[in-house]
Design a protein around this motif. Sequence first.
Motif, PDB file in Angstrom:
ATOM      1  N   GLU A 101       0.957  -1.433  -0.127  1.00  0.00           N
ATOM      2  CA  GLU A 101       0.100   0.285  -0.015  1.00  0.00           C
ATOM      3  C   GLU A 101       0.931   1.532   0.004  1.00  0.00           C
ATOM      4  OE1 GLU A 101      -3.859   2.172   2.269  1.00  0.00           O
ATOM      5  OE2 GLU A 101      -2.349   0.510   3.438  1.00  0.00           O
ATOM      6  N   VAL A 135      -7.012 -10.205  -3.866  1.00  0.00           N
ATOM      7  CA  VAL A 135      -7.617  -8.682  -4.602  1.00  0.00           C
ATOM      8  C   VAL A 135      -8.613  -8.117  -3.520  1.00  0.00           C
ATOM      9  CG1 VAL A 135      -8.720  -7.681  -6.415  1.00  0.00           C
ATOM     10  CG2 VAL A 135      -7.171  -9.531  -6.795  1.00  0.00           C
ATOM     11  N   GLN A 136      -9.229  -8.883  -3.029  1.00  0.00           N
ATOM     12  CA  GLN A 136     -10.085  -8.556  -1.913  1.00  0.00           C
ATOM     13  C   GLN A 136      -9.465  -7.772  -0.791  1.00  0.00           C
ATOM     14  OE1 GLN A 136     -12.755 -11.631  -0.561  1.00  0.00           O
ATOM     15  NE2 GLN A 136     -14.327 -11.393  -2.237  1.00  0.00           N
ATOM     16  N   CYS A 139      -7.796  -4.415  -2.037  1.00  0.00           N
ATOM     17  CA  CYS A 139      -8.690  -3.325  -2.349  1.00  0.00           C
ATOM     18  C   CYS A 139      -9.263  -2.811  -1.026  1.00  0.00           C
ATOM     19  CB  CYS A 139      -9.794  -4.059  -3.337  1.00  0.00           C
ATOM     20  SG  CYS A 139      -8.987  -4.148  -4.813  1.00  0.00           S
ATOM     21  N   ASP A 145      -7.179   0.466  -3.874  1.00  0.00           N
ATOM     22  CA  ASP A 145      -8.819   0.157  -4.403  1.00  0.00           C
ATOM     23  C   ASP A 145      -9.044   0.701  -5.799  1.00  0.00           C
ATOM     24  OD1 ASP A 145      -8.493   2.840  -3.371  1.00  0.00           O
ATOM     25  OD2 ASP A 145     -10.495   2.752  -2.417  1.00  0.00           O
ATOM     26  N   GLN A 146      -8.293   0.194  -6.582  1.00  0.00           N
ATOM     27  CA  GLN A 146      -8.361   0.537  -7.906  1.00  0.00           C
ATOM     28  C   GLN A 146      -9.401  -0.310  -8.717  1.00  0.00           C
ATOM     29  OE1 GLN A 146      -4.562   0.038 -10.064  1.00  0.00           O
ATOM     30  NE2 GLN A 146      -3.886  -0.733  -8.013  1.00  0.00           N
ATOM     31  N   SER A 147      -9.762   0.153  -9.892  1.00  0.00           N
ATOM     32  CA  SER A 147     -10.716  -0.712 -10.760  1.00  0.00           C
ATOM     33  C   SER A 147      -9.876  -1.202 -11.720  1.00  0.00           C
ATOM     34  CB  SER A 147     -11.794   0.270 -11.492  1.00  0.00           C
ATOM     35  OG  SER A 147     -11.460   1.134 -12.210  1.00  0.00           O
ATOM     36  N   PHE A 149      -8.174  -4.077 -11.535  1.00  0.00           N
ATOM     37  CA  PHE A 149      -7.105  -4.538 -10.826  1.00  0.00           C
ATOM     38  C   PHE A 149      -6.563  -5.852 -11.717  1.00  0.00           C
ATOM     39  CE2 PHE A 149      -4.597  -6.794  -7.671  1.00  0.00           C
ATOM     40  CZ  PHE A 149      -3.985  -5.840  -7.186  1.00  0.00           C
TER      41      PHE A 149
END
Length: 182
Positions: A101, A135-136, A139, A145-147, A149
């Motif tokens: 992150e 991924v969860q 995000c 938290d990108q679309s 991914f």
Amino acid sequence: CARQRETLTGAATLRVFPYLKPLEEIEGVVAYLNTELVPSQSRRFNLVTLIDTPGLADGELSYPYDIESAIQWLGDKVDLIFVFFDPIGQALCKRTLSLVESLSHRYSEKMKFFLSKADEAGEEADRQKVMMQIVQELCKRPGLDQSGFDMMTIFIPDHDNLRRRDVMCTNQIDEACQLIDK
């Protein structure tokens, strides 16, 4: 470029790669710094330097130097940051997620994510479940938290079982090599 495989320790590594010299400021790093000079069999990755950092784990494990500072420093210097999640190991440990992150806040455009050892994650449904869990968790972090991914599945082909493994899992290692080429 080496004509034969050669191993260098910390001080020798800093002489060959002087741009790494500031790592000396992070106490203890140089004692654990090693370089493998490997002659390239092709021209594909001629003049490419790959830096492999230790995997991160939570709990009682302590590192003999400030691993997070060293990785952050390297993140500032490199062209690409490959993040490998191992489906069997500590892919979702807090230490890894926090560092990913932090790196993403500064270097999201050069970060690429991989499910390594993807062939060992079981059948397709099991592999998808592992990838979705990773991924969860990623995000849930504000900086990640990108679309759209993207996480590639890669593994080192085992020639004895290559045909069976290719049916089991798509190996996107060539796409990773293309990123390096680019």
